[in-house]
Every structure is written in structure tokens, then in C-alpha cells.
Design a protein around this motif. Structure first.
Motif, PDB file in Angstrom:
ATOM      1  N   GLY A 231       0.778  -1.237   0.000  1.00  0.00           N
ATOM      2  CA  GLY A 231       0.000   0.000   0.000  1.00  0.00           C
ATOM      3  C   GLY A 231       0.802   1.276   0.000  1.00  0.00           C
ATOM      4  O   GLY A 231       0.230   2.368  -0.015  1.00  0.00           O
TER       5      GLY A 231
ATOM      6  N   ILE B  91      -1.135  -1.989  -6.021  1.00  0.00           N
ATOM      7  CA  ILE B  91      -1.833  -1.919  -4.725  1.00  0.00           C
ATOM      8  C   ILE B  91      -2.986  -2.932  -4.686  1.00  0.00           C
ATOM      9  O   ILE B  91      -4.160  -2.556  -4.597  1.00  0.00           O
ATOM     10  CB  ILE B  91      -2.352  -0.491  -4.437  1.00  0.00           C
TER      11      ILE B  91
ATOM     12  N   ALA C 188      -4.976   0.878  -0.297  1.00  0.00           N
ATOM     13  CA  ALA C 188      -4.029   1.757   0.391  1.00  0.00           C
ATOM     14  C   ALA C 188      -4.811   2.696   1.295  1.00  0.00           C
ATOM     15  O   ALA C 188      -6.038   2.788   1.211  1.00  0.00           O
ATOM     16  CB  ALA C 188      -3.198   2.556  -0.631  1.00  0.00           C
TER      17      ALA C 188
ATOM     18  N   ILE D 204      -7.163   0.244   3.637  1.00  0.00           N
ATOM     19  CA  ILE D 204      -6.382  -0.882   3.122  1.00  0.00           C
ATOM     20  C   ILE D 204      -6.854  -2.168   3.792  1.00  0.00           C
ATOM     21  O   ILE D 204      -7.333  -2.154   4.929  1.00  0.00           O
ATOM     22  CB  ILE D 204      -4.868  -0.656   3.379  1.00  0.00           C
TER      23      ILE D 204
END
Length: 479
Positions: free
Chosen positions: A398, A404, A408, A412
Motif C-alpha cells: 500500500g 496496490i 491503500a 487498506i
């Protein structure tokens, strides 16, 4: 008309025009570019059968920040690492909540889970419970033996077609089907979410399916709760969670039965479908690239040997296995379109106006295939994450927005550490234990790698393979 009424009329007209002109937001930036919406349904027809593909194609025309109108809802789509970072880092607090959606209402116990709970005290309580008691380094160390048991069960499924731990419940396949159905339904763009006036009509039949699936999950989770409350199970993730029922934790008070079931639903769905699909993609890519499979086996043979199975403690030394997993997450992210977020207030991103109430979608799949960020982005090339490669320091936790898969920022995935360990250990175990051959005499380079869309990224065709034992028989028997 006399002069006085005329002056009064003119003055009132001028005042109204002045107010109309000046009540508008002064010098407001333009909305991000995007395709022209259709009447009423907006850009819903532009999403196509696989939305992350359609949105990636639109981004090549309109740019990495797009505005769509889905029904009556403003939607912004981030399709580059830099734009995603502005939303999920710079403006993370403004996009910390989820928009209203039928999946959270009808499946996830009316927003009582962690994934869809509104940002606030109760969400922080649920997040803290998961972070401290379930997914902290200490908790994962305590559960290490259980993680090894899980991989052994996966081996048994391959070799014997059944589990060797637990009671061999024949409903295991039925449960897997329920999880897949949940992910498909949760990934549906339900018209009622975007055109509230027709929500009650359930035009796609999605709400009906969600309510039926929820009833099945609720029955399953009630059974688990009762078993654990009676003390029949101890020392596992679920027992830990249930033991917190009467403990006040943070600002949100105590856990209720509904919140426990909602969290269990999150854990089951995220822990089974995302991990298994990622492992399936990884093995498929290694079959398509036999030299990479050979290199991975050689690394494990050198570090672990062939007289025991790989364990979690070996993972830090298996750098090529780690790179394979990273590359799998890059090309086949388990959640290709991030779970939606909603703007709490107006903001400006990349010079464009983002209105309050806008839904944010981050096209994780498109970002990880951006040719501006990756050399030969469509190639499966794990070495790009090793020393000497193009991205040796990029991770999937992240902080590096080029890749990702777990999201993130504040939202997350809370189980990211466990998810990484699970996938790495499962891939390492399967690579070490077996040589793989495709069914039906399919050539590796002809293997179908098409995607099916849901909330998670499934293969359009399940991977059908013939495993061949590559270790001594006593190694399997001892586990």
C-alpha cells in the motif's frame, strides 16, 4: 407601465440574475473528462461485461482521472499511480467511507461489518480488534501452526480430494460456491444503487439473490457461533474473535452477535476466495512459463531441501517465490476495481473538481499494467522485483501505488499480512511438492488466461491440472 414599477421590476430582475450568478461556486474547477452519459442510466452501458477492462480502455481516451455519471451518481475513476496516490494518500481522510450499496445492506448485515462500515468510532473499534487480536505480528506468530495446517490441507485436497484435518465436511464445496456467488453479486453494478427510484423494482434480480444468499450465510455463521460459544473450538482466529464479545474495545463499545457474524463473513470471504484465486493464477503463470517454475523449484530445493516441506519460517529466504507472488498480484490483482469510497466533502484532484458525494473507483488492474510505469507490462516477469530488475524496491503493502492489490490508506485490507503469508506459503508448497501438467494435452502457451468479472478476479475457466509428486513419499506422509 409607470416608472416606479418598471424600476422595481428591473431591480428585482437584476438582483435575481446577480444571485443566480454569484451563488454558484466561484471559479470552480471543471469536472474530470469522461464519456457523454446517456439519459437516466448515464454511463452504465459503458461499463461492459468486465468493467475494469472497459474503464481501462476509456482511460486511454480520457486520461487517468475520469468522471462518469452512473445513473444519478457522480463517479470518479483513478487509473494511474499518481492519481491514485492523490485520492488514497493526500485526500485519504475525505474518502474514508463507503457509498451506499445493496451488497452491504442485504449481505453484510446492513453495514455492520468492517469492510463496509461507515468511517467512525464503530469502524475504528472493528479495525482495532482485527489489527490487534487477529492480524498483528504476535497473533500471526501464535497462529503459525494453524497456517501450516492450512497449507497441508491444501496439499491433501490436491492429492486426496479431501481435507485431512477437521471432520471432512461434505459441504465444503457448497461453502466455496457460496463465497464465489457472494463475490459475483457484490461485484454487480446494481441499477438500484445508481437510480434509487427503481431500486424497489429489483430489475436485475440482484437484491432477491442477495437476500437468499445472506440467509444461507447467516445460517452457516449461526452454527459456527453456537459451536464456539459451547467451547467446542479453541485457539483459532474465530475463537479469538468470539472471546472479545463481552470486552469493551475502543470508542465503539462491545461487539454484538451481528457484528461478530459480519466480521466472520468478511474473514471467510476475503480469506478463501482472494487467496485461492491468486494461488490459481500463480500456478497457471508458472505452467505457462516452465523455466520460471524450474527456477522456483531449484530455489526451494537449495534453501529447504527435499526431505521436508517448506514452512512459513523459510519464506524470508525465498526471494524468487516472493517475486512470483508480487508479479501475480500485479497482473492478476484479487480485487481489480477497488472497493468504492465516497467523498465526504468537495475537493480538487489533479486540477479537477470532485463534488461531495462522488463515488471513487481505483482501477487497480489498469494501474498495474500502465506502460508508463512498467516495461512490457503484459509479460509475466517476476525478475522485475529482484535486484537488478526495474522495480526491486516496490512492494504490495500500500505504499507503492504502482501495485496496490490490497488497496491503500485507511481502508487498506486489514488482513494484508496474513493474506501475503498465506499466498506465499501456498505457492511455495505447491511449487515444491509437485510437477504440473495440463489436462487434455493443452500446450502451456495455449492455456486460457481470460478473466471472469466479480468483486474478485476469477479465471474464466478453472485451472485443470495433473500434479505429479516430486518429493520422497515419506515427506508427504509426515504431514
Amino acid at each position: 407601465m409607470s416608472l416606479l414599477p418598471l424600476l422595481l421590476y428591473t431591480s428585482i430582475t437584476a438582483l435575481v440574475i446577480y444571485l443566480l450568478l454569484n451563488l454558484r461556486t466561484p471559479n470552480r474547477k471543471p469536472l474530470p473528462p469522461g464519456p457523454t452519459p446517456w439519459p437516466i442510466v448515464g454511463n452504465l452501458p459503458h461499463l461492459g461485461p468486465i468493467p475494469h477492462h472497459s474503464l481501462a480502455a476509456l482511460a486511454t481516451k480520457y486520461g487517468p482521472l475520469m468522471h462518469l455519471r452512473l445513473g444519478f451518481v457522480d463517479v470518479v475513476v483513478a487509473a494511474s499511480a499518481s492519481v491514485a496516490a492523490q485520492f488514497l494518500k493526500t485526500h485519504d481522510a475525505n474518502f474514508a467511507s463507503r457509498p451506499p450499496n445493496s451488497g452491504a445492506k442485504h449481505i453484510a448485515y446492513d453495514y455492520h461489518d468492517l469492510v463496509f462500515a461507515p468511517y467512525g468510532p464503530r469502524w475504528r473499534m472493528l479495525r482495532k480488534i482485527c489489527s490487534v487480536h487477529l492480524f498483528s505480528a504476535k497473533a500471526l506468530d501464535d497462529f503459525r501452526q494453524l497456517l501450516n495446517v492450512c497449507t497441508t490441507n491444501a496439499l491433501a485436497r490436491v492429492m486426496l480430494g479431501r481435507r485431512v484435518f477437521g471432520d471432512g465436511d461434505p459441504k465444503a464445496d457448497e461453502f466455496k460456491d457460496m463465497v464465489v456467488e457472494l463475490m459475483v453479486l457484490a461485484g454487480e453494478f446494481n441499477i438500484g444503487d445508481f437510480i434509487p427510484a427503481v431500486d424497489w423494482l429489483d430489475l436485475q434480480g440482484v437484491t432477491k439473490k442477495m437476500k437468499k444468499l445472506h440467509a444461507r450465510f447467516d445460517s452457516f455463521l449461526n452454527t459456527i457461533l453456537e459451536e464456539h460459544k459451547s467451547g467446542n473450538s479453541t485457539g483459532d482466529l474465530l475463537s479469538t474473535l468470539i472471546s472479545l464479545k463481552d470486552d469493551a474495545d475502543g470508542d465503539g463499545g462491545k461487539l454484538s452477535d451481528v457484528e461478530i457474524k459480519a466480521l466472520l463473513l468478511n474473514l471467510f470471504a476475503a480469506g478463501t476466495d482472494t487467496s485461492s484465486s491468486t494461488v490459481e493464477w500463480a500456478i497457471a503463470e508458472l505452467i505457462r512459463h516452465p523455466q520460471l517454475l524450474k527456477e522456483a523449484q531449484e530455489e526451494i530445493d537449495t534453501i529447504v531441501g527435499r526431505d521436508r516441506l517448506v514452512t512459513e519460517l523459510d519464506l524470508t529466504q525465498l526471494t524468487f517465490i516472493q517475486a512470483i507472488v508480487k508479479e501475480t498480484f500485479r497482473l492478476h490483482p484479487s480485487t481489480p476495481l477497488s472497493l468504492p469510497r465516497i467523498a465526504s466533502e468537495d475537493c480538487e484532484v489533479d486540477g479537477y473538481y470532485i463534488p461531495k458525494g462522488s463515488t471513487l473507483l481505483v482501477n487497480v488492474w489498469a494501474i498495474a499494467r500502465d506502460p508508463k510505469m512498467w516495461t512490457d507490462p503484459l509479460e509475466f516477469r517476476p525478475t522485475r522485483f529482484l535486484l537488478g530488475g526495474e522495480k526491486p524496491n516496490v512492494d504490495v503493502r500500500g505504499n507503492d501505488f504502482e501495485v496496490i492489490p490490497f488497496g491503500a490508506g485507511r481502508r487498506i485490507c486489514v488482513g494484508i499480512t496474513l493474506g501475503l503469508r498465506m499466498v506465499q506459503l501456498l505457492v511455495a508448497t505447491l511449487v515444491q511438492s509437485f510437477d504440473w501438467e495440463l489436462a487434455k494435452e493443452i500446450e502451456p502457451d495455449k492455456l486460457n488466461m481470460d478473466e471472469a468479472y466479480g468483486l474478485t478476479l476469477q479465471r474464466a475457466e478453472p485451472l485443470m491440472v495433473h500434479p505429479k509428486l516430486r518429493l520422497s513419499p515419506h515427506v508427504y506422509k509426515s504431514h
